[in-house]
Design a protein around this motif. Structure first.
Motif, PDB file in Angstrom:
ATOM      1  N   ASP A  60       0.824  -1.215   0.000  1.00  0.00           N
ATOM      2  CA  ASP A  60       0.000   0.000   0.000  1.00  0.00           C
ATOM      3  C   ASP A  60       0.856   1.262   0.000  1.00  0.00           C
ATOM      4  OD1 ASP A  60      -2.432  -1.458   0.084  1.00  0.00           O
ATOM      5  OD2 ASP A  60      -2.173  -1.741   2.249  1.00  0.00           O
ATOM      6  N   GLY A  61       1.987   1.199  -0.694  1.00  0.00           N
ATOM      7  CA  GLY A  61       2.852   2.369  -0.800  1.00  0.00           C
ATOM      8  C   GLY A  61       3.808   2.546   0.359  1.00  0.00           C
ATOM      9  N   ARG A  62       3.775   1.629   1.354  1.00  0.00           N
ATOM     10  CA  ARG A  62       4.701   1.752   2.481  1.00  0.00           C
ATOM     11  C   ARG A  62       6.157   1.588   2.030  1.00  0.00           C
ATOM     12  NH1 ARG A  62       2.928  -0.678   8.278  1.00  0.00           N
ATOM     13  NH2 ARG A  62       1.034   0.553   8.613  1.00  0.00           N
ATOM     14  N   VAL A  63       6.357   0.780   1.003  1.00  0.00           N
ATOM     15  CA  VAL A  63       7.717   0.556   0.517  1.00  0.00           C
ATOM     16  C   VAL A  63       7.780   0.945  -0.960  1.00  0.00           C
ATOM     17  CG1 VAL A  63       9.548  -1.137   0.131  1.00  0.00           C
ATOM     18  CG2 VAL A  63       8.057  -1.349   2.145  1.00  0.00           C
ATOM     19  N   LYS A  64       8.540   2.010  -1.233  1.00  0.00           N
ATOM     20  CA  LYS A  64       8.711   2.428  -2.629  1.00  0.00           C
ATOM     21  C   LYS A  64      10.025   3.176  -2.842  1.00  0.00           C
ATOM     22  CE  LYS A  64       5.439   6.236  -1.796  1.00  0.00           C
ATOM     23  NZ  LYS A  64       4.101   6.749  -2.141  1.00  0.00           N
ATOM     24  N   THR A  65      10.439   3.967  -1.892  1.00  0.00           N
ATOM     25  CA  THR A  65      11.673   4.745  -2.088  1.00  0.00           C
ATOM     26  C   THR A  65      12.808   4.305  -1.176  1.00  0.00           C
ATOM     27  OG1 THR A  65      10.920   6.422  -0.500  1.00  0.00           O
ATOM     28  CG2 THR A  65      10.390   6.794  -2.827  1.00  0.00           C
ATOM     29  N   LEU A  66      12.533   3.388  -0.245  1.00  0.00           N
ATOM     30  CA  LEU A  66      13.583   2.915   0.676  1.00  0.00           C
ATOM     31  C   LEU A  66      14.455   1.894  -0.049  1.00  0.00           C
ATOM     32  CD1 LEU A  66      11.323   2.576   3.830  1.00  0.00           C
ATOM     33  CD2 LEU A  66      13.061   4.330   3.431  1.00  0.00           C
ATOM     34  N   PHE A 105      -0.103  14.161   8.438  1.00  0.00           N
ATOM     35  CA  PHE A 105      -0.375  13.674   9.791  1.00  0.00           C
ATOM     36  C   PHE A 105      -1.158  14.713  10.592  1.00  0.00           C
ATOM     37  CE2 PHE A 105       0.496  12.952  14.264  1.00  0.00           C
ATOM     38  CZ  PHE A 105       0.384  11.579  14.379  1.00  0.00           C
ATOM     39  N   LYS A 106      -0.663  15.942  10.588  1.00  0.00           N
ATOM     40  CA  LYS A 106      -1.318  17.006  11.348  1.00  0.00           C
ATOM     41  C   LYS A 106      -2.741  17.246  10.859  1.00  0.00           C
ATOM     42  CE  LYS A 106      -1.000  22.016  12.012  1.00  0.00           C
ATOM     43  NZ  LYS A 106      -0.124  23.217  11.861  1.00  0.00           N
ATOM     44  N   GLU A 107      -2.916  17.325   9.553  1.00  0.00           N
ATOM     45  CA  GLU A 107      -4.243  17.598   8.992  1.00  0.00           C
ATOM     46  C   GLU A 107      -5.230  16.483   9.329  1.00  0.00           C
ATOM     47  OE1 GLU A 107      -1.183  19.947   7.017  1.00  0.00           O
ATOM     48  OE2 GLU A 107      -1.355  17.815   7.482  1.00  0.00           O
ATOM     49  N   THR A 108      -4.747  15.239   9.303  1.00  0.00           N
ATOM     50  CA  THR A 108      -5.609  14.103   9.645  1.00  0.00           C
ATOM     51  C   THR A 108      -5.988  14.138  11.113  1.00  0.00           C
ATOM     52  OG1 THR A 108      -4.498  12.797   7.939  1.00  0.00           O
ATOM     53  CG2 THR A 108      -5.815  11.584   9.545  1.00  0.00           C
ATOM     54  N   ALA A 116      -5.993   4.080  13.793  1.00  0.00           N
ATOM     55  CA  ALA A 116      -5.481   3.371  12.614  1.00  0.00           C
ATOM     56  C   ALA A 116      -5.128   4.356  11.501  1.00  0.00           C
ATOM     57  CB  ALA A 116      -6.516   2.364  12.115  1.00  0.00           C
ATOM     58  N   GLU A 117      -5.975   5.370  11.307  1.00  0.00           N
ATOM     59  CA  GLU A 117      -5.680   6.383  10.288  1.00  0.00           C
ATOM     60  C   GLU A 117      -4.405   7.137  10.624  1.00  0.00           C
ATOM     61  OE1 GLU A 117      -9.450   8.462   8.465  1.00  0.00           O
ATOM     62  OE2 GLU A 117      -9.775   8.151  10.606  1.00  0.00           O
ATOM     63  N   MET A 118      -4.234   7.469  11.893  1.00  0.00           N
ATOM     64  CA  MET A 118      -3.065   8.249  12.295  1.00  0.00           C
ATOM     65  C   MET A 118      -1.782   7.453  12.061  1.00  0.00           C
ATOM     66  SD  MET A 118      -4.548  10.976  12.899  1.00  0.00           S
ATOM     67  CE  MET A 118      -2.927  11.711  12.927  1.00  0.00           C
ATOM     68  N   VAL A 119      -1.817   6.170  12.382  1.00  0.00           N
ATOM     69  CA  VAL A 119      -0.623   5.346  12.169  1.00  0.00           C
ATOM     70  C   VAL A 119      -0.266   5.310  10.685  1.00  0.00           C
ATOM     71  CG1 VAL A 119       0.292   2.994  12.280  1.00  0.00           C
ATOM     72  CG2 VAL A 119      -0.921   3.969  14.261  1.00  0.00           C
ATOM     73  N   GLU A 120      -1.272   5.181   9.819  1.00  0.00           N
ATOM     74  CA  GLU A 120      -0.996   5.140   8.380  1.00  0.00           C
ATOM     75  C   GLU A 120      -0.469   6.470   7.850  1.00  0.00           C
ATOM     76  OE1 GLU A 120      -0.821   2.554   6.296  1.00  0.00           O
ATOM     77  OE2 GLU A 120      -1.095   1.466   8.177  1.00  0.00           O
ATOM     78  N   LYS A 121      -0.730   7.547   8.573  1.00  0.00           N
ATOM     79  CA  LYS A 121      -0.250   8.854   8.136  1.00  0.00           C
ATOM     80  C   LYS A 121       1.147   9.175   8.695  1.00  0.00           C
ATOM     81  CE  LYS A 121      -3.493  10.286   5.385  1.00  0.00           C
ATOM     82  NZ  LYS A 121      -4.160   8.998   5.185  1.00  0.00           N
ATOM     83  N   ILE A 122       1.787   8.210   9.307  1.00  0.00           N
ATOM     84  CA  ILE A 122       3.183   8.390   9.726  1.00  0.00           C
ATOM     85  C   ILE A 122       4.069   8.083   8.522  1.00  0.00           C
ATOM     86  CG2 ILE A 122       5.028   7.611  11.258  1.00  0.00           C
ATOM     87  CD1 ILE A 122       2.874   6.864  13.315  1.00  0.00           C
ATOM     88  N   ASP A 123       4.677   9.107   7.985  1.00  0.00           N
ATOM     89  CA  ASP A 123       5.501   8.988   6.781  1.00  0.00           C
ATOM     90  C   ASP A 123       6.888   8.470   7.159  1.00  0.00           C
ATOM     91  OD1 ASP A 123       6.728   9.325   4.279  1.00  0.00           O
ATOM     92  OD2 ASP A 123       5.548  11.123   3.852  1.00  0.00           O
ATOM     93  N   ILE A 124       7.349   7.472   6.432  1.00  0.00           N
ATOM     94  CA  ILE A 124       8.679   6.915   6.666  1.00  0.00           C
ATOM     95  C   ILE A 124       9.625   7.248   5.513  1.00  0.00           C
ATOM     96  CG2 ILE A 124      10.008   4.810   7.076  1.00  0.00           C
ATOM     97  CD1 ILE A 124       8.089   5.604   9.349  1.00  0.00           C
ATOM     98  N   GLY A 125       9.195   6.936   4.307  1.00  0.00           N
ATOM     99  CA  GLY A 125      10.051   7.177   3.147  1.00  0.00           C
ATOM    100  C   GLY A 125      10.330   8.649   2.916  1.00  0.00           C
ATOM    101  N   ALA A 183       7.833  15.395  16.207  1.00  0.00           N
ATOM    102  CA  ALA A 183       7.348  15.845  17.512  1.00  0.00           C
ATOM    103  C   ALA A 183       5.839  15.680  17.626  1.00  0.00           C
ATOM    104  CB  ALA A 183       7.742  17.304  17.745  1.00  0.00           C
ATOM    105  N   LEU A 184       5.121  15.980  16.541  1.00  0.00           N
ATOM    106  CA  LEU A 184       3.663  15.779  16.561  1.00  0.00           C
ATOM    107  C   LEU A 184       3.301  14.312  16.736  1.00  0.00           C
ATOM    108  CD1 LEU A 184       2.264  18.165  13.784  1.00  0.00           C
ATOM    109  CD2 LEU A 184       1.851  18.284  16.240  1.00  0.00           C
ATOM    110  N   ILE A 185       4.034  13.454  16.051  1.00  0.00           N
ATOM    111  CA  ILE A 185       3.776  12.014  16.167  1.00  0.00           C
ATOM    112  C   ILE A 185       4.073  11.545  17.585  1.00  0.00           C
ATOM    113  CG2 ILE A 185       4.469   9.720  15.363  1.00  0.00           C
ATOM    114  CD1 ILE A 185       5.137  11.103  12.646  1.00  0.00           C
ATOM    115  N   ALA A 186       5.215  11.975  18.119  1.00  0.00           N
ATOM    116  CA  ALA A 186       5.585  11.594  19.484  1.00  0.00           C
ATOM    117  C   ALA A 186       4.539  12.076  20.484  1.00  0.00           C
ATOM    118  CB  ALA A 186       6.955  12.170  19.830  1.00  0.00           C
ATOM    119  N   SER A 187       4.071  13.313  20.294  1.00  0.00           N
ATOM    120  CA  SER A 187       3.069  13.867  21.198  1.00  0.00           C
ATOM    121  C   SER A 187       1.763  13.080  21.116  1.00  0.00           C
ATOM    122  CB  SER A 187       2.823  15.336  20.838  1.00  0.00           C
ATOM    123  OG  SER A 187       1.812  15.886  21.653  1.00  0.00           O
ATOM    124  N   TYR A 188       1.367  12.723  19.893  1.00  0.00           N
ATOM    125  CA  TYR A 188       0.127  11.970  19.709  1.00  0.00           C
ATOM    126  C   TYR A 188       0.206  10.610  20.410  1.00  0.00           C
ATOM    127  CZ  TYR A 188      -3.514   9.202  17.433  1.00  0.00           C
ATOM    128  OH  TYR A 188      -4.585   8.375  17.186  1.00  0.00           O
TER     129      TYR A 188
END
Length: 515
Positions: A60-66, A105-108, A116-125, A183-188
Motif C-alpha cells: 500500500d505504498g509503504r515501501v517504494k523509495t527505501l 499527519f497534522k491535517e488528519t 489506525a488512520e493516524m498510524v498510516e499517516k506516519i511517513d517513513i520514506g 514531535a507531533l507524532i511523538a506527542s500523539y
C-alpha cells in the motif's frame, strides 16, 4: 550527465509548474504514486520510481523509495572518489534535487482521524529522503515547502545550479520540518498512552508573528503558536481593528482570557492591567457587567485589556469608546458596536475570539522557560467544590456572603502572589497583587475597596494567612467574611482572631499561587 530530480509530494501546490520548468531546463524527473499521476495528467514526462529501483511500489505504498538506488543517489558524496566508484559499480545515478512533503499527519489529526488512520499517516520514506538529501546538501538541493520553488528555479535558470548557501538554508529548513513532524507524532502517541513524564519532551510550535520587540524595546521577540491550534487562544483570535499585538499585549491578553474562561455562566467583563485583574464585573447583561468592571477601578482600567464574554452591543461599545483601552476581546460585536469602537480609534486592537472552545483550552499544559530548561505543569483549572469547603469559625457566612466568597475565590486565583482580593458577589472592589508579604497585599486591597464602600464585601487570599496580624487589619477595615486555603501551622491563631472579631472564614483546602 543529465541532472535528476525526485518528486514525491502530498501537497501538489505548484508541483506541475515546477516539474515543467525543470524539464525545460533539461532535468529528468523521477516521481511516485499520486505525484506521477498528477504529472502524467498534466503531460509532464517522468520516470516511475520502480523504473529506477527495479522494484514495484508495494504494501500500500509503504515501501517504494527505501532503496539503495534512491538513497545512494542522494547520499553519495560527489567529492569522494570511493563514493563515486561505488555508485558506478552498483549502477547508482546521482539525484541532485529532492522535492518531498510529507503525509498529512497534522491535517488528519485535526480532522479527527482515528488511531489506525493516524498510524498510516506516519511517513517513513518521505523523511528518509529529506534527511538524506539534507545531509548531503553540499551537492543536493532539497525542497519541502512550495514557497521555496521559485527561489530554486530562479537560481537554476540563471546559474545552472543552486548556491551552497541556498542548499544549506534549505537543509536546515528540512531538519526543522522533520523534527516538527516527528514531535507531533511523538506527542500523539504519548497522549494515546497517557504517559505523564517522558524521558524526552518534544514540543513543536509554528511561527505566528515576528514582533517589533519584546518585553522592552531593546529585546527581540517572536510569537510562536502551538502546531495544533487552540481555538480559545490569542494566537487564533481574529483581529478586526488596530495595530499588531505587541509582546506585552499578547501576555496580558492571554492572562485576561484565562480569567474570563472561569466566568462563563453569566455575562462578565474582565479588565486586566500588567497581568493582574483590575476589575471583574458580573451581571444579567453585558452592559451592566461593564459598569461593574469599570467602577471596580476606573483609574487602572485606563489603557487596560478588556474581555467581554457576550456579544458587544452598541450601548456597551459607546461606554468603552469614551476611555482609552488597549485591547477589547469578545466573541462577537454587533455592526453598530464595531462602528462605534473603530471610529477615531484606528490603533485600538479589537479581537474576536471563539468562546465555544474555552473549556477545551484548559487541557493545554503550561510551559515556563528558565535558564537551562523549562518547567511544565497542568493549568490551575481544578474543579472547585464550595459545598465541601470547611467553615472553622464560630460565625458562619450568610447566603449573600457565601456567594461573594465564591466570586472572590474565582477571582483571586488570577492575582499575582501574594494575592488578595476584596469583592462582593458581582464585582471586584480592591486588588492587592504581588507583594512580598501578605499584610501589604491586604492593606492595598482594603485601601482600594474602602473607597467604594464595604457593604457585603468579603476578602479572598490565594494562600493561607501565616499570622493573625492579617486578620487584625481585615477586622479594622470592617470586612466580615474571608475565604482562604487554610493549612498554616498557625491556623488556630487565625481562627481565634476571626472569632474575636466576629468574622466568618472559609477554608477551601486548595492554594492558588500565581508567580
Amino acid at each position: 550527465m543529465t541532472k535528476r530530480a525526485l518528486i514525491s509530494v502530498s501537497d501538489k501546490t505548484g508541483i506541475v509548474a515546477l516539474a515543467n520548468n525543470l524539464v525545460d531546463l533539461g532535468w529528468e524527473i523521477i516521481s511516485t504514486g499520486g505525484t506521477k499521476a498528477s504529472l502524467d495528467e498534466a503531460g509532464v514526462k517522468s520516470l516511475a520510481i520502480e523504473e529506477v529501483t527495479g522494484f514495484p511500489e508495494m504494501m500500500d505504498g509503504r515501501v517504494k523509495t527505501l532503496h539503495p538506488l534512491v538513497h545512494g543517489g542522494l547520499l553519495g558524496r560527489r567529492d569522494l572518489e570511493d563514493h563515486m566508484s561505488a555508485m558506478a559499480e552498483h549502477g547508482i545515478q546521482p539525484i541532485d534535487l529532492v522535492v518531498v512533503n510529507l503525509y498529512p499527519f497534522k491535517e488528519t489529526l485535526l480532522a479527527g482521524g482515528d488511531y489506525a488512520e493516524m498510524v498510516e499517516k506516519i511517513d517513513i520514506g518521505g523523511p528518509s529522503m529529506l534527511r538524506s538529501a539534507a545531509k548531503n546538501h553540499a551537492s543536493v538541493t532539497v525542497l519541502t515547502d512550495p514557497d521555496d520553488y521559485a527561489l530554486v528555479l530562479d537560481e537554476l535558470s540563471k546559474n545552472g545550479e543552486t548556491s551552497f548557501e541556498t542548499r544549506q538554508k534549505l537543509a536546515g529548513k528540512v531538519f526543522r520540518h522533520t523534527a516538527s513532524y516527528d514531535a507531533l507524532i511523538a506527542s500523539y502517541l504519548t497522549e494515546q498512552l497517557e504517559v505523564k513524564e517522558t524521558e524526552n519532551l518534544t514540543l513543536t510550535y509554528q511561527l505566528n508573528q515576528t514582533m517589533r520587540y519584546g518585553e522592552n524595546n531593546h529585546q527581540s521577540a517572536t510569537f510562536y503558536e502551538s502546531a495544533l491550534p487552540i481555538s480559545y487562544s490569542i494566537a487564533q483570535a481574529k483581529q478586526l481593528n488596530g495595530k499588531a499585538l505587541s509582546f506585552n499585549n499578547i501576555r496580558d491578553a492571554d492572562a485576561a482570557i484565562k480569567i474570563a474562561r472561569d466566568f462563563l455562566e453569566m455575562p462578565t467583563v474582565v479588565a486586566l492591567k500588567h497581568m493582574n485583574p483590575c476589575g471583574i464585573g458580573q451581571a444579567s447583561t453585558i452592559g451592566e457587567a461593564w459598569d461593574f468592571a469599570y467602577e471596580a477601578d476606573p483609574v487602572s482600567i485606563f489603557g487596560g485589556i478588556i474581555v467581554l464574554n457576550r456579544e458587544v452591543d452598541a450601548e456597551t461599545a459607546q461606554k468603552m469608546h469614551e476611555i482609552f483601552l488597549e485591547i477589547i476581546i469578545a466573541p462577537s460585536y454587533s455592526p453598530e458596536a464595531l462602528e462605534i469602537l473603530t471610529t477615531k480609534k484606528k490603533n485600538m486592537r479589537i479581537l474576536e475570539l471563539d468562546f465555544s472552545e474555552a473549556e477545551a483550552s484548559k487541557k493545554e499544559a503550561e510551559v515556563t522557560g528558565v535558564l537551562g530548561g523549562i518547567l511544565v505543569q497542568e493549568q490551575d483549572v481544578i474543579e472547585e467544590e464550595p459545598d465541601s469547603w470547611e467553615i472553622p469559625t464560630a460565625k458562619k457566612p450568610t447566603a449573600t456572603e457565601f456567594e461573594a466568597l465564591k466570586f472572590a475565590w474565582k477571582a483571586v486565583k488570577f492575582v499575582k502572589s501574594n494575592g488578595i482580593i476584596v469583592t462582593n458577589d458581582h464585582q471586584t472592589l480592591g486588588v492587592g497583587p504581588g507583594q512580598t508579604n501578605r499584610v501589604a497585599s491586604v492593606k492595598i486591597a482594603l485601601e482600594q475597596a474602602t473607597e467604594k464602600g464595604l457593604d457585603n464585601a468579603v476578602l479572598g487570599s490565594d494562600a493561607f494567612f501565616p499570622f493573625a496580624d492579617n486578620i487584625e487589619v481585615i477586622a479594622e477595615a470592617g470586612v466580615k467574611a474571608i475565604v482562604q486555603p487554610g493549612g498554616s501551622v498557625r491556623d488556630d491563631e487565625v481562627i481565634a482572631a476571626c472569632d474575636k472579631h466576629g468574622i466568618a472564614m472559609v477554608f477551601t483546602g486548595i492554594r492558588h499561587f500565581r508567580h
